[in-house]
Design a protein around this motif. Structure first.
Motif, PDB file in Angstrom:
ATOM      1  N   GLN A  37       0.849  -1.197   0.000  1.00  0.00           N
ATOM      2  CA  GLN A  37       0.000   0.000   0.000  1.00  0.00           C
ATOM      3  C   GLN A  37       0.880   1.241   0.000  1.00  0.00           C
ATOM      4  O   GLN A  37       1.476   1.598   1.022  1.00  0.00           O
ATOM      5  N   LEU A  88       3.576   0.716   2.878  1.00  0.00           N
ATOM      6  CA  LEU A  88       3.083  -0.144   3.955  1.00  0.00           C
ATOM      7  C   LEU A  88       2.842  -1.519   3.357  1.00  0.00           C
ATOM      8  O   LEU A  88       2.127  -1.645   2.364  1.00  0.00           O
ATOM      9  N   LEU A  90       1.222  -5.087   3.848  1.00  0.00           N
ATOM     10  CA  LEU A  90       0.181  -5.731   4.624  1.00  0.00           C
ATOM     11  C   LEU A  90       0.143  -7.221   4.353  1.00  0.00           C
ATOM     12  O   LEU A  90       0.258  -7.660   3.204  1.00  0.00           O
ATOM     13  N   TYR A 100     -10.542 -11.627   4.106  1.00  0.00           N
ATOM     14  CA  TYR A 100      -9.263 -11.777   4.757  1.00  0.00           C
ATOM     15  C   TYR A 100      -9.200 -10.956   6.031  1.00  0.00           C
ATOM     16  O   TYR A 100      -9.810  -9.900   6.141  1.00  0.00           O
ATOM     17  N   PHE A 102      -6.520  -8.812   8.143  1.00  0.00           N
ATOM     18  CA  PHE A 102      -5.239  -8.163   7.900  1.00  0.00           C
ATOM     19  C   PHE A 102      -4.470  -7.909   9.189  1.00  0.00           C
ATOM     20  O   PHE A 102      -5.055  -7.708  10.261  1.00  0.00           O
ATOM     21  N   GLY A 103      -3.158  -7.890   9.061  1.00  0.00           N
ATOM     22  CA  GLY A 103      -2.295  -7.421  10.122  1.00  0.00           C
ATOM     23  C   GLY A 103      -2.169  -5.907  10.072  1.00  0.00           C
ATOM     24  O   GLY A 103      -2.756  -5.250   9.196  1.00  0.00           O
ATOM     25  N   SER A 104      -1.397  -5.348  10.992  1.00  0.00           N
ATOM     26  CA  SER A 104      -1.229  -3.893  11.050  1.00  0.00           C
ATOM     27  C   SER A 104      -0.151  -3.387  10.106  1.00  0.00           C
ATOM     28  O   SER A 104       0.039  -2.187   9.982  1.00  0.00           O
ATOM     29  N   GLY A 105       0.564  -4.303   9.486  1.00  0.00           N
ATOM     30  CA  GLY A 105       1.492  -3.910   8.439  1.00  0.00           C
ATOM     31  C   GLY A 105       2.895  -3.583   8.925  1.00  0.00           C
ATOM     32  O   GLY A 105       3.152  -3.381  10.115  1.00  0.00           O
TER      33      GLY A 105
ATOM     34  N   TYR B  37     -13.768  -2.253   3.567  1.00  0.00           N
ATOM     35  CA  TYR B  37     -12.788  -2.295   4.645  1.00  0.00           C
ATOM     36  C   TYR B  37     -12.596  -0.883   5.180  1.00  0.00           C
ATOM     37  O   TYR B  37     -12.662   0.102   4.446  1.00  0.00           O
ATOM     38  N   GLN B  39      -9.854   1.555   7.344  1.00  0.00           N
ATOM     39  CA  GLN B  39      -8.459   1.656   7.775  1.00  0.00           C
ATOM     40  C   GLN B  39      -8.280   2.927   8.590  1.00  0.00           C
ATOM     41  O   GLN B  39      -8.100   4.008   8.036  1.00  0.00           O
ATOM     42  N   SER B  42      -4.429   3.719  12.785  1.00  0.00           N
ATOM     43  CA  SER B  42      -3.635   2.594  13.304  1.00  0.00           C
ATOM     44  C   SER B  42      -3.140   1.678  12.188  1.00  0.00           C
ATOM     45  O   SER B  42      -2.319   0.790  12.427  1.00  0.00           O
ATOM     46  N   ARG B  43      -3.629   1.890  10.974  1.00  0.00           N
ATOM     47  CA  ARG B  43      -3.189   1.200   9.744  1.00  0.00           C
ATOM     48  C   ARG B  43      -3.850  -0.149   9.495  1.00  0.00           C
ATOM     49  O   ARG B  43      -3.821  -0.631   8.374  1.00  0.00           O
ATOM     50  N   GLN B  44      -4.411  -0.754  10.521  1.00  0.00           N
ATOM     51  CA  GLN B  44      -4.955  -2.088  10.303  1.00  0.00           C
ATOM     52  C   GLN B  44      -6.224  -2.019   9.467  1.00  0.00           C
ATOM     53  O   GLN B  44      -7.107  -1.217   9.720  1.00  0.00           O
ATOM     54  N   MET B  45      -6.306  -2.878   8.471  1.00  0.00           N
ATOM     55  CA  MET B  45      -7.465  -2.955   7.587  1.00  0.00           C
ATOM     56  C   MET B  45      -8.523  -3.817   8.274  1.00  0.00           C
ATOM     57  O   MET B  45      -8.294  -4.996   8.554  1.00  0.00           O
ATOM     58  N   LEU B  47     -12.384  -5.398   8.342  1.00  0.00           N
ATOM     59  CA  LEU B  47     -13.543  -5.725   7.524  1.00  0.00           C
ATOM     60  C   LEU B  47     -14.804  -5.118   8.131  1.00  0.00           C
ATOM     61  O   LEU B  47     -15.111  -5.337   9.297  1.00  0.00           O
TER      62      LEU B  47
END
Lengths: 111, 119
Positions: A37, A88, A90, A100, A102-105, B37, B39, B42-45, B47
């Motif tokens: 990203q 970033l 991910l 999915y 996702f993690g925080s990257g 999604y 975001q 905090s950056r976390q995606m 759902l």
């Protein structure tokens, strides 16, 4: 249950260097995907692994590679870093279809 | 190739009001999934909501609902009773199979809409 964990959270590298990013999926999830990203954009698909095999690859150069281990964790490697690789990264895991997690990257900065 | 378009780069709404985010997509496939999604900084995606293309009924998750128009290839997100914690970047995403057989899927994202909820 722990979510998708990625390490490190931040990373600064110099052009031409190599970097390895790590991802641990949610327990029981066998599919791991990687996304890049760039600032101000939506994530772009890089790779998907399922049961330790590469199942899909996005439009990224061969400098990008990945692998999945028997415990389903995964590593993303990028060689010969360019300034444009700053982004970033991910990781996402999934057990089956349905979306999915996702993690925080990992925020990678190439200088 | 599939494309996802979010035509609103930024939107704002007052707390407790309703806001709708737009998304259109282009595909030749008949079976697919659509997602929204969120975001936050905090950056976390995260759902928000999911829609299966073969289902005519629009998905709903608490304050979040979608208006899925398959023929028009439109998938908008409605947030009711907006809260300050809804402030985030929202991405619309399309999911198709990578190859036939197996549970292997790729997400294609739009560029996102930055939503700000004002007190």
């Amino acid at each position: 249950d722990a979510g998708v964990t990625q390490s490190p959270t931040h990373l600064i590298k110099t052009r031409g260097q190599q970097v390895t990013l790590r991802c641990s999926p949610i327990s029981g999830h066998k599919s791991v995907s990687w996304y890049q990203q760039v600032l101000g954009q939506g994530p772009q698909f890089i790779f998907q692994y399922y049961e330790k095999e590469e199942r899909g690859r996005g439009n990224f150069p061969d400098r990008f590679s990945a692998r999945q281990f028997p415990n389903y964790s995964s590593e993303l490697n990028v060689n010969a870093l360019l300034l444009g690789d700053s982004a970033l990264y991910l990781c996402a895991s999934s057990m089956r279809t349905g979306g999915y997690t996702f993690g925080s990257g990992t925020r990678l900065t190439v200088v | 190739a599939q494309t996802v378009t979010q035509s609103q780069p930024e939107m704002s709404v007052q707390e407790a009001e309703t806001v709708t985010l737009s998304c259109t997509y282009d595909t030749s496939e008949n079976n697919y999934y659509l997602f929204w999604y969120k975001q936050p900084p905090s950056r976390q995606m995260i759902l928000v909501i999911r829609q299966e293309a073969y289902k005519q009924q629009n998905a709903t998750e608490n304050r979040f609902s979608v208006n899925f128009q398959k023929a028009a290839k439109s998938f908008s997100l409605k947030i009711s009773d907006s809260q300050l914690g809804d402030t985030a970047m929202y991405f619309c995403a399309f999911m198709r199979r990578l190859n036939s057989g197996g549970s292997n899927y790729k997400l294609t994202f739009g560029k996102g809409t930055l939503l700000t909820v004002n007190p």
